[in-house]
Design an enzyme around this catalytic site. Structure first.
Site, short mmCIF file in Angstrom:
data_model
loop_
_atom_site.label_atom_id
_atom_site.label_comp_id
_atom_site.label_asym_id
_atom_site.label_seq_id
_atom_site.Cartn_x
_atom_site.Cartn_y
_atom_site.Cartn_z
N CYS A 99 0.75 -1.59 -0.05
CA CYS A 99 -0.01 -0.04 0.25
C CYS A 99 0.82 1.34 -0.30
O CYS A 99 1.98 1.32 1.25
CB CYS A 99 -0.72 -0.36 1.29
SG CYS A 99 -2.03 1.51 1.21
N CYS A 102 0.67 2.86 3.37
CA CYS A 102 0.62 2.73 4.67
C CYS A 102 2.14 1.74 4.76
O CYS A 102 2.36 1.36 5.90
CB CYS A 102 -0.22 2.17 5.79
SG CYS A 102 -1.41 0.88 5.12
N CYS A 148 -7.07 -1.04 1.42
CA CYS A 148 -6.32 -1.62 2.36
C CYS A 148 -6.76 -2.08 3.56
O CYS A 148 -7.16 -1.16 4.46
CB CYS A 148 -5.16 -0.64 2.68
SG CYS A 148 -3.84 -1.07 3.49
N CYS A 151 -4.76 0.54 6.30
CA CYS A 151 -5.09 1.98 7.12
C CYS A 151 -6.91 2.21 6.18
O CYS A 151 -7.19 3.60 6.46
CB CYS A 151 -4.08 2.85 5.96
SG CYS A 151 -3.98 3.11 4.31
N CYS A 171 -8.55 -5.39 -9.65
CA CYS A 171 -8.19 -4.20 -11.16
C CYS A 171 -7.68 -3.12 -9.55
O CYS A 171 -8.23 -1.99 -9.57
CB CYS A 171 -9.75 -3.87 -11.50
SG CYS A 171 -9.03 -2.52 -12.43
#
Length: 186
Positions: A99, A102, A148, A151, A171
């Site tokens: 991510c 984070c 995510c 986060c 996607c």
């Protein structure tokens, strides 16, 4: 029932063209820069970690201070980069995707596949907690938003048209991802 005029129809064409892959593509300054910008959110982000799994609950103002504008717009406001512009949509380098907001581990390159939709696509997430889901009823259709797991940042959408063994297609927006190649050891 509202009558659709030629003028309405002409304004709808770009919207239809920009919803490829079931995602809305906006053209804010942040997403225009996304294709050339590096996802360098780490230096100013004290919450960026590949090992800390603590759930993050920051305010929008806190995220705005620590994330680059393009990452912030996608991650915190569900903006979407234009198809075929992100740096990971057509890569096959071996490594791990994290991510960008984070540092949470999201996908391994072995789960990445060429879907030709213009965004990086994966058939499975790294682990059960790395990506979480939310129903997205925007654009007059029901989709599954992928977030995510650490986060809550917007990553993209999940579809049921991927390859075996899962049949899933994550996607994702390249700008929402950081990538680290596998290190070669002798």
């Amino acid at each position: 029932m509202k009558k659709i005029t030629l003028l309405h129809f002409l304004f709808m064409i770009p919207l239809v063209m920009l919803t490829a892959c079931g995602q809305t593509t906006t053209t804010t300054n942040a997403t225009k820069q996304a294709a050339t910008m590096e996802n360098n959110s780490k230096p100013n982000n004290p919450y960026y970690s590949h090992t800390d799994q603590t759930k993050l609950n920051l305010t929008d103002a806190e995220w705005k201070k620590i994330l680059p504008e393009a990452v912030y717009e996608v991650s915190r406001h569900a903006d979407t980069e234009r198809p075929f512009t992100g740096k990971y949509w057509n890569t096959d380098e071996k490594g791990t995707y994290y991510c960008a907001a984070c540092g949470n581990t999201l996908f391994r390159s072995g789960a990445k596949f060429a879907s030709s939709c213009g965004w990086p696509s994966f058939f499975e997430q790294e682990n059960k907690k790395s990506v979480v889901y939310k129903t997205d009823n925007s654009l007059g259709m029901e989709r599954i938003e992928a977030l995510c797991g650490r986060c809550g940042g917007h990553l993209g959408h999940l579809f049921d048209d991927g390859p075996a063994p899962t049949g899933k297609r994550y996607c994702m927006n390249s700008i929402a991802l950081d990538f680290e190649p596998d290190t070669k050891t002798n």
